[in-house]
Design a protein around this motif. Structure first.
Motif, short mmCIF file in Angstrom:
data_model
loop_
_atom_site.label_atom_id
_atom_site.label_comp_id
_atom_site.label_asym_id
_atom_site.label_seq_id
_atom_site.Cartn_x
_atom_site.Cartn_y
_atom_site.Cartn_z
N LEU A 1 4.64 -29.14 16.75
CA LEU A 1 3.54 -29.85 16.08
C LEU A 1 3.35 -29.34 14.66
CD1 LEU A 1 1.23 -31.88 16.22
CD2 LEU A 1 -0.23 -30.07 17.18
N VAL A 2 3.43 -28.01 14.50
CA VAL A 2 3.29 -27.44 13.15
C VAL A 2 4.43 -27.92 12.25
CG1 VAL A 2 3.41 -25.29 11.82
CG2 VAL A 2 2.02 -25.40 13.90
N LEU A 3 5.65 -27.95 12.79
CA LEU A 3 6.78 -28.42 11.99
C LEU A 3 6.60 -29.88 11.58
CD1 LEU A 3 9.81 -26.81 13.89
CD2 LEU A 3 8.91 -26.19 11.64
N LEU A 4 6.10 -30.68 12.50
CA LEU A 4 5.86 -32.09 12.18
C LEU A 4 4.80 -32.24 11.11
CD1 LEU A 4 5.98 -33.72 15.74
CD2 LEU A 4 7.62 -34.04 13.88
N LEU A 5 3.74 -31.42 11.21
CA LEU A 5 2.68 -31.47 10.21
C LEU A 5 3.21 -31.06 8.83
CD1 LEU A 5 -0.34 -29.99 12.20
CD2 LEU A 5 -0.09 -32.34 11.38
N LEU A 6 4.03 -29.99 8.81
CA LEU A 6 4.59 -29.54 7.54
C LEU A 6 5.51 -30.59 6.95
CD1 LEU A 6 5.39 -25.79 8.35
CD2 LEU A 6 3.57 -26.69 6.88
N ALA A 7 6.31 -31.24 7.81
CA ALA A 7 7.18 -32.29 7.32
C ALA A 7 6.37 -33.46 6.78
CB ALA A 7 8.10 -32.77 8.46
N GLY A 8 5.27 -33.80 7.48
CA GLY A 8 4.42 -34.88 7.01
C GLY A 8 3.79 -34.56 5.67
N ILE A 9 3.36 -33.32 5.51
CA ILE A 9 2.76 -32.89 4.24
C ILE A 9 3.80 -32.97 3.12
CG2 ILE A 9 1.82 -30.92 2.99
CD1 ILE A 9 0.47 -30.08 5.63
#
Length: 204
Positions: free
Chosen positions: A13-21
């Motif tokens: 989830l953190v990786l997805l959030l960072l990618a989204g950012i």
């Protein structure tokens, strides 16, 4: 150390959030770059296509297309020739406003062709011009619209005078690129005559 399914899920989830950012940052930078480069043309394109995403894709496509053109400056001799021709067209406005506007449009098309722009339909020409001349391309569109309205009997001589002023703004930028020899000193500048004299004699 073995991660639990919960920890793995949180990590993903953190990786997805960072990618989204990261994607948002890139999109914002791209949008800011396009807005800075195209100015009012950016807003006009957003309004025309209905969304920022579509507008940005359209503007980027224009950039890619124009990058394939062999855009070149005019020679000093061409600058003199086109400037002389423009001044003759401008003088003809007094006796033949409609004819002068038509000849101004033809002259601009010839200048574009000499600069290396493909001569296609009006919408494509104006879109191509917006990449390198975003501040004055609307002048071109406005003059074209006036010519169309006049053909329908919906524009008067004052409108045609405005069309000539719009055409001249683009003409000066296409012929006298900043830093090129024989710059805009060839062209009479607005303010050298009163508004009354402007209407009587020429398009200053």
């Amino acid at each position: 150390m073995t991660l639990t399914p919960l920890e793995i899920g949180l990590g993903l989830l953190v990786l997805l959030l960072l990618a989204g950012i990261a994607v948002m940052v890139m999109q914002n930078r791209r949008r800011a770059k396009l807005r800075s480069k195209f100015g009012p043309e950016y807003s006009r394109t957003v309004e025309a296509v209905g969304s920022s995403r579509k507008a940005e894709a359209e503007l980027q496509e224009r950039e890619k297309r124009v990058a394939t053109f062999s855009i070149r400056p005019l020679s000093p001799q061409q600058v003199d020739m086109f400037t002389d021709r423009w001044l003759r067209v401008q003088t003809q406005f007094v006796d033949d406003p409609q004819g002068a506007v038509s000849r101004a449009d033809v002259l601009l098309t010839e200048v574009m062709e000499e600069r290396g722009y493909p001569i296609v339909d009006f919408e494509r020409r104006s879109a191509d011009l917006s990449v390198d001349h975003p501040e004055v391309v609307q002048n071109y569109r406005s003059a074209h619209d006036i010519a169309i309205r006049h053909a329908r009997g919906e524009a008067d001589t004052e409108d045609l005078r405005q069309a000539m002023i719009h055409y001249r703004a683009l003409f000066e930028e296409l012929v006298h690129e900043p830093g090129e020899p024989d710059g805009a000193a060839h062209m009479p500048r607005p303010g050298h005559a009163s508004e009354a004299g402007y209407r009587r004699r020429d398009l200053h």
